[in-house]
Every structure is written in structure tokens, then in C-alpha cells.
Scaffold this motif. Structure first.
Motif, PDB file in Angstrom:
ATOM      1  N   THR A 255       0.803  -1.221   0.000  1.00 58.54           N
ATOM      2  CA  THR A 255       0.000   0.000   0.000  1.00 58.54           C
ATOM      3  C   THR A 255       0.839   1.275   0.000  1.00 58.54           C
ATOM      4  N   ALA A 256       2.153   1.133  -0.133  1.00 62.41           N
ATOM      5  CA  ALA A 256       3.044   2.296  -0.178  1.00 62.41           C
ATOM      6  C   ALA A 256       3.564   2.487  -1.605  1.00 62.41           C
ATOM      7  N   ASP A 257       3.691   3.744  -1.998  1.00 65.25           N
ATOM      8  CA  ASP A 257       4.305   4.035  -3.287  1.00 65.25           C
ATOM      9  C   ASP A 257       5.767   3.614  -3.253  1.00 65.25           C
ATOM     10  N   ARG A 258       6.212   3.007  -4.318  1.00 64.89           N
ATOM     11  CA  ARG A 258       7.610   2.603  -4.470  1.00 64.89           C
ATOM     12  C   ARG A 258       8.154   3.247  -5.737  1.00 64.89           C
ATOM     13  N   SER A 259       9.448   3.336  -5.844  1.00 67.81           N
ATOM     14  CA  SER A 259      10.028   3.957  -7.037  1.00 67.81           C
ATOM     15  C   SER A 259       9.673   3.170  -8.293  1.00 67.81           C
ATOM     16  N   GLU A 260       9.474   1.858  -8.155  1.00 71.43           N
ATOM     17  CA  GLU A 260       9.195   1.018  -9.325  1.00 71.43           C
ATOM     18  C   GLU A 260       7.710   0.826  -9.624  1.00 71.43           C
ATOM     19  N   ARG A 261       6.829   1.235  -8.681  1.00 72.08           N
ATOM     20  CA  ARG A 261       5.396   1.054  -8.921  1.00 72.08           C
ATOM     21  C   ARG A 261       4.587   1.907  -7.962  1.00 72.08           C
TER      22      ARG A 261
END
Length: 79
Positions: free
Chosen positions: A18-24
Motif C-alpha cells: 500500500t506504499a508508493d515505491r520507485s518502481e510502482r
């Protein structure tokens, strides 16, 4: 695997989903819940998933905004 490790596996996975990641981009809360359900009993301890989702639902149903689940985000609990 210890009970603590099983709990951490579920909570950490939910947080990661549920957290934004650099890859998605972050998954919605609903999508993350579906993923936990899909993997309960295989990747995750089914009893821990059930308990986690009960707590999560309780946070979502709480009156007021102190413990609301933001759209597409993990539960925010004020200490």
C-alpha cells in the motif's frame, strides 16, 4: 516460524503493497486485502491474516478521523 514473525510478515507485506515505491504505484487498500486473502494459508498464516483484517476493518469503522485508512494507504494509528 514464530508468531511474531508471522505477524510481521503480514503487516510488512500490507505496508509494502500500500506504499508508493520507485518502481510502482501503491495498491489500493482493497487490492492489498485481496492479495492477503489470496495468499492466506500459503504465503501467510491464515489465522494471522484473519486477525489483521479484523483489526484493519475495525480501524476503518472507527468514528472520527484519528484512525481512518487513507485511500490507497496503510492504516494510520496515532500513539
Amino acid at each position: 516460524m514464530s508468531t511474531a514473525a508471522r505477524i510481521l510478515a503480514v503487516s510488512d507485506s500490507f505496508d509494502a503493497m500500500t506504499a508508493d515505491r520507485s518502481e510502482r504505484a501503491a495498491l489500493s487498500t482493497e487490492a492489498a486485502v485481496d492479495e492477503l486473502h489470496a495468499n492466506a494459508g500459503t504465503q501467510f498464516d491464515a489465522a494471522v491474516v484473519d486477525a489483521f483484517l479484523s483489526v484493519l476493518k475495525g480501524l476503518d469503522d472507527s468514528p472520527g478521523d484519528d484512525h481512518a485508512i487513507p485511500d490507497g494507504g496503510a492504516a494510520v494509528v496515532e500513539a
